[in-house]
Design an enzyme around this catalytic site. Sequence first.
Site, PDB file in Angstrom:
ATOM      1  N   SER A 197       0.816  -1.219   0.000  1.00 26.67           N
ATOM      2  CA  SER A 197       0.000   0.000   0.000  1.00 26.67           C
ATOM      3  C   SER A 197       0.847   1.266   0.000  1.00 26.67           C
ATOM      4  O   SER A 197       0.410   2.315   0.475  1.00 26.67           O
ATOM      5  CB  SER A 197      -0.967  -0.004   1.195  1.00 26.67           C
ATOM      6  OG  SER A 197      -1.816  -1.135   1.136  1.00 26.67           O
ATOM      7  N   ARG A 198       2.074   1.169  -0.521  1.00 26.00           N
ATOM      8  CA  ARG A 198       2.999   2.306  -0.621  1.00 26.00           C
ATOM      9  C   ARG A 198       3.394   2.874   0.741  1.00 26.00           C
ATOM     10  O   ARG A 198       3.886   3.996   0.834  1.00 26.00           O
ATOM     11  CB  ARG A 198       2.395   3.429  -1.487  1.00 26.00           C
ATOM     12  CG  ARG A 198       1.992   2.986  -2.885  1.00 26.00           C
ATOM     13  CD  ARG A 198       3.206   2.538  -3.689  1.00 26.00           C
ATOM     14  NE  ARG A 198       2.890   2.374  -5.095  1.00 26.00           N
ATOM     15  CZ  ARG A 198       2.603   1.201  -5.675  1.00 26.00           C
ATOM     16  NH1 ARG A 198       2.573   0.090  -4.940  1.00 26.00           N
ATOM     17  NH2 ARG A 198       2.357   1.138  -6.962  1.00 26.00           N
ATOM     18  N   LEU A 199       3.211   2.090   1.802  1.00 26.25           N
ATOM     19  CA  LEU A 199       3.594   2.534   3.145  1.00 26.25           C
ATOM     20  C   LEU A 199       5.010   2.049   3.444  1.00 26.25           C
ATOM     21  O   LEU A 199       5.254   1.250   4.341  1.00 26.25           O
ATOM     22  CB  LEU A 199       2.588   2.013   4.182  1.00 26.25           C
ATOM     23  CG  LEU A 199       1.155   2.530   3.982  1.00 26.25           C
ATOM     24  CD1 LEU A 199       0.212   1.889   4.993  1.00 26.25           C
ATOM     25  CD2 LEU A 199       1.120   4.053   4.106  1.00 26.25           C
TER      26      LEU A 199
END
Length: 226
Positions: A197-199
């Site tokens: 989730s691009r975290l």
Amino acid sequence: MEQIDRWDYAGEGLEESQLPAAPWELVRSWVDQARRRNKAQGDLPEPDQISIGTVDEHGRPSVRTVLMRYLEPAGPGFYTNLDSRKARDLAANPQIAGTLTWAPLFHAIRFSGRARQLDRDVVRGYFESRPWGSRVGAWASAQSQPLHDRGELEQRVHELEQRWPDTGRPDDVPLPDGWGGYVIECDEVEFWAGRSSRLHDRLVFVREGDGDLSTEGAWRVERRQP
């Protein structure tokens, strides 16, 4: 709207507890991991390629990908023609940034700091380790300068091959005066680890004191938002 292919970054991430006291140990570990990955799976060609960013005397940026052929606690480094665009930029402004990116591993390392020319003995040692054709090529190419056509370059190579034939000796082609190398003396070293989730995890060693990448007590760590 054009269809965009997307994929999730299923990396393991990076926690503060995994960090050494200075960045060198982790730099060395990630570089070695990338090299092993390429040998085992072949999906990381040129694992030592590094993208180098410079700015000229007018503040205009330029980025190019070169090969990291120097890696010591002093910092990562590369070799080049000393009249190339990057060398001219660094003569005007020694600020520099470099990034190693290994997409299959969900890893990247960003270096930023100042460029320093490598000692001539270090440059000579590396130059003499290069293949004969690459040593001839260093003489033939006036790097970054305009070229009429490919034939002009090939003619220069042919002439130099006749001048310095391959004898199998490391010194059969002399080191050009205008060929050298740079090391990035880092103020920051960022370790990027991809997550879902691009975290992503971004852990940055920030210089606080004198020393090189292996000097404990010279660095503090910041976690930055992805």
